[in-house]
Scaffold this motif. Structure first.
Motif, PDB file in Angstrom:
ATOM      1  N   LYS A  58     -30.641 -84.478  39.163  1.00 23.94           N
ATOM      2  CA  LYS A  58     -31.282 -85.723  38.300  1.00 23.94           C
ATOM      3  C   LYS A  58     -31.391 -85.350  37.020  1.00 23.94           C
ATOM      4  O   LYS A  58     -31.751 -84.178  36.587  1.00 23.94           O
ATOM      5  CB  LYS A  58     -32.545 -85.895  38.879  1.00 23.94           C
ATOM      6  CG  LYS A  58     -32.968 -86.457  40.243  1.00 23.94           C
ATOM      7  CD  LYS A  58     -32.863 -88.106  40.075  1.00 23.94           C
ATOM      8  CE  LYS A  58     -33.070 -88.567  41.224  1.00 23.94           C
ATOM      9  NZ  LYS A  58     -32.958 -90.124  41.461  1.00 23.94           N
ATOM     10  N   SER A  59     -31.052 -86.347  36.137  1.00 18.28           N
ATOM     11  CA  SER A  59     -31.127 -86.118  34.845  1.00 18.28           C
ATOM     12  C   SER A  59     -32.555 -86.483  34.207  1.00 18.28           C
ATOM     13  O   SER A  59     -33.155 -87.237  34.846  1.00 18.28           O
ATOM     14  CB  SER A  59     -30.093 -86.816  34.079  1.00 18.28           C
ATOM     15  OG  SER A  59     -28.716 -86.659  34.310  1.00 18.28           O
ATOM     16  N   THR A  60     -32.901 -85.782  33.277  1.00 19.93           N
ATOM     17  CA  THR A  60     -34.441 -85.921  32.791  1.00 19.93           C
ATOM     18  C   THR A  60     -34.353 -86.036  31.212  1.00 19.93           C
ATOM     19  O   THR A  60     -33.267 -85.953  30.585  1.00 19.93           O
ATOM     20  CB  THR A  60     -35.376 -84.652  33.246  1.00 19.93           C
ATOM     21  OG1 THR A  60     -34.825 -83.583  32.407  1.00 19.93           O
ATOM     22  CG2 THR A  60     -35.164 -84.570  34.601  1.00 19.93           C
ATOM     23  N   SER A  61     -35.333 -86.383  30.757  1.00 20.91           N
ATOM     24  CA  SER A  61     -35.606 -86.616  29.081  1.00 20.91           C
ATOM     25  C   SER A  61     -36.072 -85.098  28.696  1.00 20.91           C
ATOM     26  O   SER A  61     -36.090 -85.087  27.434  1.00 20.91           O
ATOM     27  CB  SER A  61     -36.447 -87.605  28.728  1.00 20.91           C
ATOM     28  OG  SER A  61     -37.773 -87.574  29.520  1.00 20.91           O
ATOM     29  N   LEU A  94     -38.069 -78.507  31.268  1.00 27.56           N
ATOM     30  CA  LEU A  94     -37.663 -78.712  32.446  1.00 27.56           C
ATOM     31  C   LEU A  94     -38.157 -77.808  33.612  1.00 27.56           C
ATOM     32  O   LEU A  94     -38.781 -78.065  34.482  1.00 27.56           O
ATOM     33  CB  LEU A  94     -36.361 -79.326  32.668  1.00 27.56           C
ATOM     34  CG  LEU A  94     -35.912 -79.743  34.051  1.00 27.56           C
ATOM     35  CD1 LEU A  94     -36.674 -80.914  34.513  1.00 27.56           C
ATOM     36  CD2 LEU A  94     -34.206 -80.322  33.908  1.00 27.56           C
ATOM     37  N   TRP A 132     -40.907 -77.886  36.390  1.00 28.06           N
ATOM     38  CA  TRP A 132     -40.395 -77.560  37.954  1.00 28.06           C
ATOM     39  C   TRP A 132     -41.203 -76.624  38.483  1.00 28.06           C
ATOM     40  O   TRP A 132     -41.576 -76.683  39.682  1.00 28.06           O
ATOM     41  CB  TRP A 132     -38.846 -77.358  38.013  1.00 28.06           C
ATOM     42  CG  TRP A 132     -38.676 -76.883  39.413  1.00 28.06           C
ATOM     43  CD1 TRP A 132     -38.151 -75.462  39.802  1.00 28.06           C
ATOM     44  CD2 TRP A 132     -38.638 -77.530  40.540  1.00 28.06           C
ATOM     45  NE1 TRP A 132     -38.161 -75.506  41.085  1.00 28.06           N
ATOM     46  CE2 TRP A 132     -38.502 -76.809  41.638  1.00 28.06           C
ATOM     47  CE3 TRP A 132     -38.885 -78.948  41.048  1.00 28.06           C
ATOM     48  CZ2 TRP A 132     -38.265 -77.259  43.129  1.00 28.06           C
ATOM     49  CZ3 TRP A 132     -38.804 -79.548  42.091  1.00 28.06           C
ATOM     50  CH2 TRP A 132     -38.493 -78.620  43.364  1.00 28.06           C
ATOM     51  N   SER A 143     -31.868 -75.424  35.740  1.00 27.31           N
ATOM     52  CA  SER A 143     -31.927 -76.559  34.590  1.00 27.31           C
ATOM     53  C   SER A 143     -30.867 -76.308  33.576  1.00 27.31           C
ATOM     54  O   SER A 143     -30.522 -75.287  33.050  1.00 27.31           O
ATOM     55  CB  SER A 143     -33.460 -76.187  34.152  1.00 27.31           C
ATOM     56  OG  SER A 143     -33.653 -76.865  32.802  1.00 27.31           O
ATOM     57  N   THR A 150     -31.328 -83.061  26.247  1.00 30.70           N
ATOM     58  CA  THR A 150     -32.231 -83.291  27.565  1.00 30.70           C
ATOM     59  C   THR A 150     -31.467 -82.055  28.627  1.00 30.70           C
ATOM     60  O   THR A 150     -30.491 -81.512  28.156  1.00 30.70           O
ATOM     61  CB  THR A 150     -31.980 -84.479  28.055  1.00 30.70           C
ATOM     62  OG1 THR A 150     -30.791 -84.948  28.277  1.00 30.70           O
ATOM     63  CG2 THR A 150     -32.452 -85.817  27.057  1.00 30.70           C
ATOM     64  N   SER A 165     -30.740 -81.453  33.094  1.00 29.09           N
ATOM     65  CA  SER A 165     -30.814 -81.921  34.213  1.00 29.09           C
ATOM     66  C   SER A 165     -31.196 -80.712  35.322  1.00 29.09           C
ATOM     67  O   SER A 165     -30.895 -79.810  34.951  1.00 29.09           O
ATOM     68  CB  SER A 165     -29.023 -82.093  34.782  1.00 29.09           C
ATOM     69  OG  SER A 165     -28.557 -83.235  34.032  1.00 29.09           O
ATOM     70  N   SER A 217     -37.091 -86.597  43.594  1.00 28.60           N
ATOM     71  CA  SER A 217     -37.344 -88.025  43.113  1.00 28.60           C
ATOM     72  C   SER A 217     -38.951 -88.108  42.862  1.00 28.60           C
ATOM     73  O   SER A 217     -39.435 -88.782  41.674  1.00 28.60           O
ATOM     74  CB  SER A 217     -37.346 -89.095  44.131  1.00 28.60           C
ATOM     75  OG  SER A 217     -35.762 -89.210  44.423  1.00 28.60           O
ATOM     76  N   VAL A 230     -39.384 -85.964  39.594  1.00 33.04           N
ATOM     77  CA  VAL A 230     -38.860 -86.703  38.277  1.00 33.04           C
ATOM     78  C   VAL A 230     -40.003 -87.856  37.807  1.00 33.04           C
ATOM     79  O   VAL A 230     -40.122 -88.091  36.819  1.00 33.04           O
ATOM     80  CB  VAL A 230     -37.483 -87.019  38.544  1.00 33.04           C
ATOM     81  CG1 VAL A 230     -37.046 -88.146  37.269  1.00 33.04           C
ATOM     82  CG2 VAL A 230     -36.591 -86.059  38.142  1.00 33.04           C
ATOM     83  N   LEU A 266     -42.914 -87.057  35.602  1.00 32.32           N
ATOM     84  CA  LEU A 266     -42.614 -86.469  34.521  1.00 32.32           C
ATOM     85  C   LEU A 266     -43.319 -87.388  33.254  1.00 32.32           C
ATOM     86  O   LEU A 266     -43.330 -88.419  33.481  1.00 32.32           O
ATOM     87  CB  LEU A 266     -41.279 -86.103  34.223  1.00 32.32           C
ATOM     88  CG  LEU A 266     -40.491 -85.152  35.137  1.00 32.32           C
ATOM     89  CD1 LEU A 266     -38.938 -84.937  35.030  1.00 32.32           C
ATOM     90  CD2 LEU A 266     -41.262 -83.726  34.912  1.00 32.32           C
TER      91      LEU A 266
END
Length: 184
Positions: A87-90, A96, A100, A143, A150, A152, A178, A181, A184
């Motif tokens: 998953k990509s995140t901001s 990240l 996590w 990560s 950003t 992932s 899911s 994320v 977040l």
């Protein structure tokens, strides 16, 4: 002969048709070679011709092994299975992994999948969270930075003994990631 979803990607990346690869594999005696031997030969063949040489050598070897029926998608050379979810995140890479690590330490679903100590290590290119999983499996959570600052999160679940267990692990990690994320 089976088809592999990797064949078109291999053709695009290497600039060679699958028929050309099959001729090459026949010339080197690939049906009698191990995965490592095939990948090493392909490295020699692709050196200077592609970016990310190791990746495309592995992908070509795996596509060939799937094509000849030596392995099925998700199967590793040792016969076990591996799956991944990303998953990509901001968030940036370090933030990240910190998020996590906090999430995983208190999440009952993660706790039900892993056992023993978690190890976290990193470089400027990635930070890795590793744990043993139940039933002799293992989990690697990475990560990885993206070009825009950003990152992932990539989860790899390794060592499943059957395709069914592999798919079950993939679904479990999809649900966990899911939820992570979303928070977040």
């Amino acid at each position: 002969m089976a088809t592999s979803s990797r064949i078109q990607a291999v053709e695009r990346a290497t600039g060679r048709s699958w028929d050309d690869w099959l001729e090459y594999m026949a010339r080197i005696g690939a049906p009698e070679l191990t995965h490592h031997q095939i990948a090493t030969a392909v490295i020699g063949e692709l050196d200077g011709k592609v970016d990310n040489l190791g990746w495309w050598a592995q992908s070509t070897a795996v596509a060939y092994e799937q094509y000849i029926g030596r392995r099925i998608p998700g199967q590793r050379p040792d016969g076990t299975f591996q799956t991944s979810v990303s998953k990509s995140t901001s968030l940036g890479m370090e933030a990240l992994m910190e998020a996590w690590t906090r999430f995983a330490a208190g999440n009952p679903d993660v706790d039900a999948l892993v056992e023993g100590e978690v190890r976290v290590s990193g470089t400027e290119n990635r930070i890795t969270w590793r744990a043993k999983a139940r039933e002799g499996e293992s989990v690697i959570v990475i990560s990885e930075p993206k070009k825009n600052g950003t990152a992932s999160l990539v989860v790899q679940h390794l060592g499943s003994l059957t395709p069914e267990r592999n798919e079950e692990a993939k679904e479990l990690w999809r649900t966990i990631i899911s939820g992570f994320v979303a928070g977040l």
